[in-house]
Each structure stands twice: as structure tokens, then as C-alpha cells.
Design an enzyme around this catalytic site. Structure first.
Site, short mmCIF file in Angstrom:
data_model
loop_
_atom_site.label_atom_id
_atom_site.label_comp_id
_atom_site.label_asym_id
_atom_site.label_seq_id
_atom_site.Cartn_x
_atom_site.Cartn_y
_atom_site.Cartn_z
N SER A 181 -72.35 -80.78 -45.16
CA SER A 181 -72.65 -81.96 -44.37
C SER A 181 -72.93 -83.13 -45.30
O SER A 181 -73.45 -82.94 -46.41
CB SER A 181 -73.88 -81.70 -43.48
OG SER A 181 -74.41 -82.90 -42.97
N ARG A 230 -26.13 -89.16 -21.77
CA ARG A 230 -26.97 -89.55 -22.90
C ARG A 230 -28.05 -90.46 -22.34
O ARG A 230 -27.75 -91.40 -21.61
CB ARG A 230 -26.16 -90.29 -23.98
CG ARG A 230 -25.04 -89.49 -24.60
CD ARG A 230 -25.50 -88.56 -25.70
NE ARG A 230 -25.89 -89.29 -26.89
CZ ARG A 230 -25.03 -89.79 -27.79
NH1 ARG A 230 -23.72 -89.61 -27.62
NH2 ARG A 230 -25.45 -90.43 -28.84
#
Length: 473
Positions: free
Chosen positions: A299, A338
Site C-alpha cells: 500500500s 458490407r
């Protein structure tokens, strides 16, 4: 043969994983970098040339030149990205660069680059190529996870612990069964990885999925015959080591949807394992701990902490991948032959999902292989309720005497009294007037958690047998 260097060297657009550290190590960053994507598209161009040469559309020498130039060509990714805005995909400019490089070596071959092809054929095929390679790595790491979880399941198949439902102690289980559950999900994930990797298809369809230009360029050559387009698609897929689809899938995006679901399932399985590790490593539970390493889990403010950072990285990945996968699922809605936008929306989410999944698999292997297990702490936690954890067993034993509903009510009263800390659960049972003379002689043994493990050992054995059948490689 000249190698075309990057036109410039800059960091703009790079991604080192600063804010996605789960994939900042291992193979995924390099394997899915923009340079890797460029190389895969060039590889697809070479494969197309070779397939056409095999059928007699272009000379073998031409295929050799195109393949070699594609293999050695270096294109600057940021420059390619900027120049590609005009076409909305990178293949158009890439083909220009490849054609120019081939012309420098063999001018007569330049017109045979990208012959009859379209951008989506190349980019989709390159995408599948990188996906298969990434899945191979993920499968290997899942094998490591499976081996480590198998060891844990076997070693702790008789180690009792409290099962928890809705965050509360439920009934006794074993850590071996918990590990076997993780293992079974990982084996499911690995099997799906293999199946999906084997099914990912090459893409070859031409402008609108009819293969018409491919066939037109074959006119007057040895390949000028009915069925040329289909045969070319077959050869192209074989050159790339990909599956051959029944039809071109320019706007039929099942392969991408399959990939998205797979990556969600893999990270979900690994995330479940990691989430359980987070819970079990809580200070007040402390039944497992992540593998210790210098600097890991520290930490910035509290020296005493040993945070479950490996599990945290995996869970973070598992929470992100489904969002990326949802974009891939939505790309199934692709209009016409497409689609404008649906295809384009897939690229970055797929890349991120692959990188996150690869990183999660590699991290999970490290976590599983080094996980520390504390059976003594599991035992102490089991004893917190002083026998109430097996009240379900007593309910079954006493129901024939008091009736099912009444037995449940009496045992709930005893459990609440014991929860206050005034008496033990055993004492609360002995004191309850409705249980006087009705408790069996072996009541103390009935409260022993290791005596109420059900079929836990048999279930572990089934998963370990599956692991033995399927192996870890």
C-alpha cells in the site's frame, strides 16, 4: 531486398498498459500491438499471392517476391493511422506501401499485389490470424491454471471449511471442492478456447462477397474454370492455417460474436476464481493468501497491508471484457453485403478484449500456482458458530421427531441464542425444552463439520478424473 524503415519514431498512440496493467506483461502486448496487426495484414497479402500462384493466376516467382517483401516491410503505425482516415481502414494505404516496395524490387510484379482483393478480406483474415495465436497462448495459460487448481483440489479434498451463501456461513464443504469448482470452469473455458480457435475462418469474398474479381483475374490463365473462386478461398485459408467458411462473412459477423462470448466466458471463469480469493484473503477470514513477492501488494500508505493484487487485476479484466464483447455482438447487425460502421466498430474492442483475456489468463496462472492455503484458519472459522454450521444436518435428524417445520423453528431459536455469545450452540440445544430427551446420543459427533461433507470427495474425484482425461497441455 530493401527494408523500409519507419518514417518517424514517436510515442504518440502507443499503449504500454499503464492503466490496464493486467496485460502489461507477457506475450499479449507485443502479439497484439499495432505492428503485429500490420504484420498480419501483410502476411495475409502474401498468403493471397501464394494461393493465386498455386492455381496459376500469377507466376510462382511473383508470389515469392510479394511474400518476401511483405515479410520484411516495416510501416510506421502512427503514420499509417493518419493516412488511413481517408479510407476508414488501414488496408488501402498498406497496399499502396506494399505495392511501392514490391515495385522497387520487381516492377513487373507490382500489379499482382492485392489482386482482386478488397480491404475487408485482408483485415478480417489478419484479425482471425492474430486471434488464433492469442487464443493459443490463452489456452496454454489456462492449462497452467488447471494444473495448479488440480493440485490444490487433490491436496485439500478433505480439508473442511465453511461454505458461504449470501455472505454467511452455510454448511461445511472442503477447500478441495471449492478448488475443483474453479477447475471445472477453467476446463470448460479451455475446451471452448480450443474449439473456437479451430473454427475461426479466413475471409475471402471480394468487393461484395461474390469472388467475382478473383475469378476475373483468372480469366485466360490455367485457373480459368468453374469453381476457381471457391478453390482460391480454400487455398488462401490453408495458407493462413485458418478455417474455410462456407460463404464470405463480410456482414455475417458470427465469428466476432463467438470470439466476444468466448473471451467473456474465459475471463468470467478466471474472475470467479479471483473474486473468491479476494474474499478468502480478507483479514477477518484469512483462509488463503496470494503468493508473496517483493513489492507485490504493498500500500502507498499502510505498511501492514498485503493486498490481493493478482486477483484484483483478474477481476478488473473480467469486469471490462463483457462490455467490449457487447460491441462485437452488436456488430452482428450489419446491413447489406458490407456495413458502414459495424465492421469498423469491432477492431479496438476486440483488441482490448483479447489483451485483457490474455493478461488475465497469465495472471491467473501465477495466482493459482502460488496460492497459499491455511487449513488451520479454515478450521477456526468453521468453529465460529460452535456447531450451528451443521444445523441443516440436525434438522434432518430431528424432523421425524418434531416435524420438519417445528424442528427448523427450534433450531433457529437455538442458533440465535448461540449467536449472542451467551452459550454455545451445543448448550443451547441441550437447554431447549422441546429437545430434552430427543437429542441423539451422538449429538456431539453430529456437530462435527467433517462429518457433514456430503459427496464433496466424490465430486472432487469427478473433476480430477476429467483433468486426467483432458490433460494440461
Amino acid at each position: 531486398m530493401p527494408v523500409h524503415p519507419p518514417t518517424r519514431d514517436r510515442e504518440t498512440g502507443t499503449d504500454s498498459g499503464l492503466f490496464n496493467p493486467v496485460w502489461a506483461t507477457g506475450r499479449a502486448p507485443e502479439a497484439l500491438s499495432e505492428q503485429a496487426w500490420i504484420a498480419a495484414m501483410l502476411e495475409a497479402e502474401g498468403a493471397l499471392a501464394r494461393a493465386q500462384a498455386q492455381l496459376g493466376v500469377i507466376p510462382g516467382r511473383s508470389a515469392d517476391v510479394i511474400t518476401e517483401v511483405a515479410r520484411t516491410l516495416r510501416i510506421d503505425a502512427p503514420t499509417l493511422a493518419e493516412r488511413s482516415r481517408g479510407a476508414a481502414n488501414p488496408v488501402v494505404v498498406l497496399v499502396q506501401e506494399l505495392t511501392a516496395a514490391v515495385r522497387e524490387v520487381a516492377p513487373d510484379v507490382a500489379d499482382q499485389v492485392h489482386l482482386g482483393s478488397t480491404s475487408q478480406d485482408i483485415l478480417d483474415s489478419a484479425t482471425m490470424l492474430l486471434a488464433v495465436r492469442t487464443l493459443d497462448g490463452i489456452g496454454g495459460d489456462l492449462g497452467r491454471v488447471a494444473a495448479a487448481l488440480g493440485d490444490l483440489a487433490g491436496l485439500h479434498r478433505a480439508t473442511p471449511m465453511a461454505a458461504r451463501t449470501l455472505a454467511q456461513h452455510a454448511v461445511p464443504t472442503t477447500f478441495g471442492l471449492k478448488a475443483a469448482g474453479w477447475l471445472d470452469s477453467v476446463l470448460d473455458a479451455r475446451e471452448r478456447v480450443r474449439r473456437t480457435a479451430a473454427s475461426l475462418p479466413a475471409q475471402l469474398g471480394g468487393a461484395a462477397g461474390t469472388l467475382s474479381a478473383y475469378q476475373e483475374y483468372a480469366r485466360g490463365t490455367a485457373a480459368d474454370r468453374r469453381g476457381h473462386g471457391v478453390e482460391l478461398a480454400e487455398r488462401f485459408a490453408a495458407e493462413l492455417g485458418l478455417s474455410e467458411p462456407s460463404v464470405p462473412w463480410h456482414s455475417l459477423r458470427t465469428p466476432l460474436c463467438d470470439l466476444g462470448w468466448l473471451l467473456s466466458q474465459v475471463t468470467g471463469a478466471l474472475g470467479k476464481f479471483a473474486l473468491d480469493v479476494q474474499v478468502l484473503s480478507r483479514t477477518e477470514i484469512a483462509e488463503v493468501a496470494e503468493p508473496a513477492a517483493e513489492g507485490r501488494g504493498v500500500s502507498s500508505a499502510m505498511p501492514q497491508k498485503r493486498n490481493p493484487v493478482l486477483a484484483t487485476l483478474i477481476v478488473a479484466a473480467a469486469r471490462q471484457v463483457p462490455a467490449h464483447s457487447s460491441v462485437l455482438a452488436l456488430s452482428m447487425l450489419a446491413e447489406d453485403e458490407r456495413a458502414p460502421g459495424a465492421w469498423h466498430a469491432e477492431w479496438q474492442p476486440l483488441r482490448d478484449a483479447l489483451r485483457l483475456t490474455a493478461g488475465a489468463a497469465r495472471t491467473a496462472a501465477e495466482l493459482a500456482e502460488g496460492l497459499e492455503v491455511f487449513p488451520a484458519r479454515m478450521r477456526r472459522n468453521l468453529e465460529l458458530t460452535e456447531g450451528a454450521v451443521v444445523s441443516e444436518r440436525l434438522n434432518a435428524v430431528l424432523a421425524p421427531l418434531l416435524g420438519k417445520a417445528e424442528t427448523k423453528r427450534v433450531l433457529a431459536v437455538c442458533a440465535r441464542r448461540a449467536a449472542t455469545g451467551e452459550v454455545t450452540f451445543a448448550k443451547a440445544l441441550a437447554d431447549h425444552p422441546e429437545l430434552h430427551g430427543r437429542l441423539p446420543a451422538d449429538a456431539e459427533q453430529l456437530l462435527a463439520p467433517e462429518g457433514y461433507l456430503g459427496a464433496a470427495d466424490d465430486l472432487v474425484a469427478r473433476v480430477l478424473a476429467r483433468l486426467a482425461r483432458e490433460g494440461t497441455s
